[in-house]
Design a protein around this motif. Structure first.
Motif, PDB file in Angstrom:
ATOM      1  N   SER A 219       0.987  -1.260  -0.159  1.00  0.00           N
ATOM      2  CA  SER A 219       0.064   0.078  -0.171  1.00  0.00           C
ATOM      3  C   SER A 219       0.870   1.147  -0.009  1.00  0.00           C
ATOM      4  CB  SER A 219      -0.866  -0.049   1.434  1.00  0.00           C
ATOM      5  OG  SER A 219      -1.795  -1.166   0.993  1.00  0.00           O
ATOM      6  N   ILE A 220       1.902   0.982   0.908  1.00  0.00           N
ATOM      7  CA  ILE A 220       2.907   2.552   0.858  1.00  0.00           C
ATOM      8  C   ILE A 220       3.512   2.570  -0.487  1.00  0.00           C
ATOM      9  CG2 ILE A 220       5.183   3.174   1.576  1.00  0.00           C
ATOM     10  CD1 ILE A 220       4.218   1.966   4.368  1.00  0.00           C
ATOM     11  N   TYR A 221       4.030   1.501  -1.288  1.00  0.00           N
ATOM     12  CA  TYR A 221       4.439   1.625  -2.648  1.00  0.00           C
ATOM     13  C   TYR A 221       3.571   2.146  -3.574  1.00  0.00           C
ATOM     14  CZ  TYR A 221       6.398   0.297  -7.323  1.00  0.00           C
ATOM     15  OH  TYR A 221       6.860   0.100  -8.377  1.00  0.00           O
ATOM     16  N   LEU A 222       2.189   1.639  -3.431  1.00  0.00           N
ATOM     17  CA  LEU A 222       1.352   1.853  -4.503  1.00  0.00           C
ATOM     18  C   LEU A 222       0.694   3.448  -4.315  1.00  0.00           C
ATOM     19  CD1 LEU A 222      -0.900  -0.894  -4.827  1.00  0.00           C
ATOM     20  CD2 LEU A 222       0.595  -0.212  -6.184  1.00  0.00           C
ATOM     21  N   ASN A 223       0.918   3.865  -2.897  1.00  0.00           N
ATOM     22  CA  ASN A 223       0.461   5.275  -2.644  1.00  0.00           C
ATOM     23  C   ASN A 223       1.614   6.236  -3.266  1.00  0.00           C
ATOM     24  OD1 ASN A 223       0.273   7.873  -0.518  1.00  0.00           O
ATOM     25  ND2 ASN A 223      -1.583   6.751  -0.682  1.00  0.00           N
TER      26      ASN A 223
END
Length: 281
Positions: A219-223
């Motif tokens: 989720s951090i990477y996609l955000n």
């Protein structure tokens, strides 16, 4: 015959001494025992010193006492105790193949060992969750940076949950079943061969944290990827607008405006930056 009878006690005592030496060396030869002992000693020193430096930095430098660093402190505490208490007791056990500290101390060691290892895993999940909040809810996260009580509460919850996962089972398993399956000279949990309990505990200790950490980091990477794309789009839009303004201020731009004014003056007032194709619509 007489000489053989005289030699028998000497042979028996020699065999007994050899057995004691083999028991001291345990399951490995002398070379492997020394090598493993040195490697484990290096591991202990590295674990203790490395985490002790983290604890010292947190105590000395007050600027490090932020909410996210409290979770790193919690992880350092558990890893420090693993290196200072659990591994030193495990080294002679694994090298000699025999537990020499009694059953009561064995149970205490098991409780602390399982507690520290499980708390380390849960602390990693907590750190990943904290990073997830710092990226996905940045404004709210920054506003709560000074709330150390909430951070301490999460740290305490990690230790409580880590103890509840294995602690009660280690302490009370033999009393619930009515017998102990651990022979003398051995030290392991009573539920070691109960695969129902092991599957449940492993799911809560390893598989669920693994999926949680994977979700948080993905989720951090996609955000971050989404934010980067938005910033690039804004940058290109601003750069394009600046280019158009510079073009309008240039001599070529003045000539273009005069030419468009001759052909469609009304369109120029409404859409001064558009091309000539609007004059024909």
């Amino acid at each position: 015959m007489d000489s053989s009878l005289q030699d028998w006690p000497l042979n028996a005592s020699a065999a007994e001494g050899k057995g004691a030496g083999d028991q001291l060396l345990g399951r490995f030869g002398a070379t492997w025992t020394i090598t493993l002992a040195v490697l484990m000693a290096v591991l202990i020193v590295a674990t203790v010193v490395g985490n002790a430096l983290v604890l010292l930095a947190f105590v000395v430098d007050s600027s490090l006492r932020t909410q996210n660093n409290y979770f790193l402190l919690n992880l350092a505490i558990s890893d420090f105790l693993v290196g200072a208490f659990c591994i030193p007791l495990y080294v002679p056990y694994v090298l000699t193949g025999r537990w020499a500290f009694g059953k009561s101390f064995c149970k205490l060691w098991l409780v602390i060992d399982y507690l520290l290892c499980t708390s380390s895993v849960f602390n990693i999940v907590l750190i990943s969750y904290d990073r997830f909040l710092s990226v996905t809810r940045a404004v709210t996260y920054r506003a709560q940076q000074g709330n150390t009580k909430q951070a301490v509460l999460k740290m305490v919850m990690v230790w409580v949950l880590a103890f509840l996962l294995y602690g009660p089972a280690i302490i009370s398993w033999e009393y619930v079943t009515g017998q102990s399956i651990i022979p003398d000279g051995e030290c392991y949990a009573e539920f070691f061969y109960n695969w129902y309990f092991l599957m449940t505990a492993s799911t809560l200790e390893f598989f669920t944290p693994f999926i949680s950490v994977l979700f948080f980091n993905l989720s951090i990477y996609l955000n971050i990827q989404k934010r980067t794309k938005i910033r690039l789009d804004i940058f290109h839009e601003v750069q394009s607008q600046s280019f158009m303004e510079e073009l309008e201020m240039s001599p070529e731009g003045n000539f273009r405006r005069a030419f468009i004014k001759l052909l469609c003056p009304k369109k120029l007032k409404i859409q001064p930056h558009n091309s000539l194709q609007h004059c024909w619509k």
